[in-house]
Structure formats: structure tokens, C-alpha cells
Design an enzyme around this catalytic site. Structure first.
Site, PDB file in Angstrom:
ATOM      1  N   ILE A 135       0.814  -1.210   0.000  1.00  0.00           N
ATOM      2  CA  ILE A 135       0.000   0.000   0.000  1.00  0.00           C
ATOM      3  C   ILE A 135       0.853   1.268   0.000  1.00  0.00           C
ATOM      4  CG2 ILE A 135      -1.939  -1.127   1.127  1.00  0.00           C
ATOM      5  CD1 ILE A 135      -1.150   0.344   3.716  1.00  0.00           C
ATOM      6  N   THR A 147      -9.165  -0.208  15.140  1.00  0.00           N
ATOM      7  CA  THR A 147      -9.220  -1.118  16.288  1.00  0.00           C
ATOM      8  C   THR A 147      -9.664  -0.380  17.534  1.00  0.00           C
ATOM      9  OG1 THR A 147      -7.830  -2.461  17.768  1.00  0.00           O
ATOM     10  CG2 THR A 147      -6.761  -0.670  16.623  1.00  0.00           C
ATOM     11  N   ASP A 148     -10.199  -1.120  18.502  1.00  0.00           N
ATOM     12  CA  ASP A 148     -10.557  -0.496  19.778  1.00  0.00           C
ATOM     13  C   ASP A 148      -9.325  -0.080  20.577  1.00  0.00           C
ATOM     14  OD1 ASP A 148      -9.689  -3.059  20.428  1.00  0.00           O
ATOM     15  OD2 ASP A 148     -11.521  -3.635  21.494  1.00  0.00           O
ATOM     16  N   GLU A 149      -8.161  -0.594  20.220  1.00  0.00           N
ATOM     17  CA  GLU A 149      -6.954  -0.295  20.990  1.00  0.00           C
ATOM     18  C   GLU A 149      -6.526   1.167  20.879  1.00  0.00           C
ATOM     19  OE1 GLU A 149      -3.804  -3.180  21.155  1.00  0.00           O
ATOM     20  OE2 GLU A 149      -5.076  -4.698  20.225  1.00  0.00           O
ATOM     21  N   TYR A 194       1.722  -0.126  18.288  1.00  0.00           N
ATOM     22  CA  TYR A 194       0.682  -0.543  17.347  1.00  0.00           C
ATOM     23  C   TYR A 194      -0.521   0.380  17.424  1.00  0.00           C
ATOM     24  CZ  TYR A 194      -3.594  -2.963  15.965  1.00  0.00           C
ATOM     25  OH  TYR A 194      -4.816  -3.262  15.436  1.00  0.00           O
ATOM     26  N   LYS A 209      -2.032   3.077  14.570  1.00  0.00           N
ATOM     27  CA  LYS A 209      -3.397   3.002  14.037  1.00  0.00           C
ATOM     28  C   LYS A 209      -4.148   4.306  14.316  1.00  0.00           C
ATOM     29  CE  LYS A 209      -5.360   0.212  12.290  1.00  0.00           C
ATOM     30  NZ  LYS A 209      -5.548  -0.003  10.825  1.00  0.00           N
TER      31      LYS A 209
END
Length: 343
Positions: free
Chosen positions: A59, A133-135, A158, A162
Site C-alpha cells: 500500500i 481497532t478499539d486499541e 501498534y 493506528k
């Protein structure tokens, strides 16, 4: 059903991405999968279908992405491509910055150029959907849930990468009017998940007679959503979501890690008993907790249920049994992808 789309699905050879591709094909869409086929992406996970094409690439390659958008007449991008394992992000954060931040930026730039080339009707139909993500929201205490209005407070490289990508997506909507959407989900589980994540790792270690590693005391709580339910949610967001909005998807299935491990052992005891008659639970081993390990995640998906009509078809109990049965019947797949990682 809405009119069929020509979708570019990045990371479509991965665990969640390939499940989404299956759902999109079942709904009649045409899919171009762009995947770098790193350790978590596998060609055999991409459905063999006349309306599905696999392109091996990154990407971060804006020229390649732009060519695909133009030649394939893409009217929807779903960006699953990401480095996604917290432990790996602690050891090699640069990879996460490159893919999750720079890669998202390259995708947005290519998408914006393509969108500007379309006529008014085509621009109105076009969507760019970012899978998050919920993180990114950090950690919860013993009560409360994350929602679309929760402030971002990432605690790992991470999650930070995100969150940065999500901010870029938001900025491209507000600054350039690119019709973007973002979805955040809780922990996914189901078939074809790479055996470094909790559920497949415990299954593979149990079957191999190895220790089942449990971080700390196993008290961290996660909300689990079946990958098929998540995939259907993403399709709903793509077709019914309002550009510029975020939608959260949860499984309404909070479980402590120790409870998940014990349940996996109990199911394996029934489906494939150990030769010595002992429970697989005897292989459980507590290990040093990882740095910055968030205590609890939980999702309030009221917006998705009320605005998109999102529903869940899988219970955690039934989905976990089916997932374990899949791994028991596909041990060669597990061995093959694990060998490829170390090749």
C-alpha cells in the site's frame, strides 16, 4: 441489495480481510485484493472466484495503487492492510509506522487523486473505508465501554500507529472532502487467523504439547467478535454509513484471557483428548506480562446497531467451538503458514 461495487480491498489475504472478501463476493461485488503477502497474508486465503483478483503489492506504492484505482474502475476502498500485533510493535515499531501511518497516507493520496478524476455521480458513490481497532482508545477500568466519541489514548506502538492513521483519514475528509469512513472493532476470532494471536496460539500450542503462555495472571479482559459478524458490519458501514463518521463493532462477549484459555482447553478435552488422559489445562503457564498491557477493552456499538442495522449472528460459545473445529480440521494450513514465517 445495493448496486454491485468494484472494490479494492487492501490486506485482503489476511485473516479479517479475507473474511470480508468472502462476504463481499457473496453480496455480488467485484473485488481486487492488494496484499504484500507478508507473514500474516496468505494467497490460499483469497477466495478463488471469477469476481476476485489478487495483486501482490504494498500500500506504500502510490503509483501501483493509483493504477489499480484507475484501470479497475474502483468505487470503494476498504483498507485492512496493517501491521497488527502488539508484541511485534514493541520489538519493531518502525514497521508499524511505515505501514499503518505512511501506508495510510499513500492510500489517501492515491484515493484523493482518483476521486477528483471522477464525475459528480461517481464521486458521490465513492467511499474510502479505514479499518481500525478499539486499541486506539487505550484501556478501560472494570466498567465502561468505548464508543465513537471516546478520546484516543493509545498505549502501544501498534495502537499509536493506528490512531495516527485514523487521524489522517479524518483530516482527508474534513480538508479535502474525500468521502471516508472509519470502523473500530473489538478482538476478532474465527478461521484462518495467524497462530500468533491468543486463540489460535493456544490451540496450536495445546495440540503440539507445548506450554500455553498466559500473560501475567490472565486477568486482562477483551470483547470478542466473530470475524464474520465484523465483516458484515463493515459491508453495512460501506453502504449505509455517513461519510466522515466512525462506527464501532463489538461482540458483546467480554472474557478474561484466563477464562478463554480454560474454555479452549475444555473444548479440546472433549473434541481431541490428550493421550495421557490429562486436561490441556495442565499445559497452561503464566509468563511475564508484556509492557503497557491494557487491562480491558469493551465496545458500545449502539450507533452501528441503530444507524446501520448491525446485528450479531454468532455467540462466543458457539463461535469458539466452530473455530476450534476448523483448526482441528486444517492443521496443514497452520503448519504451512507457520513454516513460511520462519522461511
Amino acid at each position: 441489495m445495493t448496486a454491485a461495487r468494484s472494490m479494492l480491498v487492501t490486506g485482503g489475504a489476511g485473516f479479517i480481510g479475507s473474511a470480508f472478501v468472502e462476504a463481499a463476493l457473496a453480496d455480488g461485488h467485484r473485488v481486487v485484493v492488494l496484499d504484500a503477502l507478508t507473514y500474516a497474508g496468505h494467497e490460499e486465503s483469497v477466495p478463488k472466484h471469477e469476481r476476485c483478483r489478487l495483486v501482490v503489492g504494498n500500500i506504500c506504492d502510490r503509483e501501483l495503487v493509483g493504477d489499480l484505482l484507475r484501470t479497475e474502475k474502483i468505487d470503494a476502498i476498504v483498507n485492512f492492510a496493517a501491521e497488527s500485533h502488539v508484541d511485534r510493535s514493541i520489538d519493531a515499531p518502525g514497521d508499524f509506522v511505515d505501514t499503518n501511518i505512511v501506508g495510510t497516507f499513500r492510500m489517501l493520496q492515491a484515493s484523493l487523486a482518483h476521486w477528483k478524476s471522477l464525475d459528480t455521480a461517481e464521486q458521490s458513490r465513492f467511499r474510502y473505508l479505514q479499518i481500525s481497532t478499539d486499541e486506539v482508545y487505550g484501556a478501560l477500568g472494570e466498567t465502561g465501554q468505548f464508543s465513537e466519541t471516546s478520546p484516543m489514548s493509545p498505549n502501544s506502538p501498534y495502537a499509536a500507529s493506528k490512531a495516527a492513521g485514523d487521524h489522517l483519514v479524518r483530516a482527508w475528509y474534513h480538508t479535502y472532502k474525500l468521502p471516508t469512513l472509519t470502523t473500530n472493532c473489538s478482538n476478532n476470532y474465527g478461521p484462518r487467523q495467524f497462530p500468533e494471536k491468543l486463540i489460535p496460539r493456544l490451540i496450536s500450542c495445546a495440540l503440539a504439547g507445548e506450554p500455553l503462555p498466559i500473560y501475567g495472571k490472565g486477568l486482562q479482559v477483551r470483547d470478542w467478535i466473530h470475524v464474520e459478524d465484523h465483516s458484515r458490519g463493515v459491508l453495512l458501514a460501506l453502504e449505509r454509513g455517513t461519510p466522515g463518521q466512525t462506527y464501532c463493532f463489538g461482540g458483546a462477549s467480554e472474557r478474561a484471557n484466563i477464562d478463554v484459555a480454560q474454555r479452549i482447553c475444555a473444548i479440546l478435552d472433549e473434541l481431541r483428548p490428550r493421550g495421557d488422559g490429562k486436561s490441556y489445562a495442565s499445559q497452561m503457564q503464566f509468563v511475564t506480562d508484556r509492557p503497557g498491557h491494557d487491562f480491558r477493552y469493551a465496545i458500545d456499538d449502539t450507533r452501528a446497531r441503530t444507524e446501520l442495522g448491525f446485528t450479531r449472528r454468532h455467540t462466543f460459545e458457539g463461535g469458539l467451538v466452530a473455530t476450534i473445529e476448523w483448526y482441528l480440521g486444517n492443521t496443514e494450513w497452520c503448519h504451512a503458514v507457520t513454516r513460511r514465517r520462519h522461511a
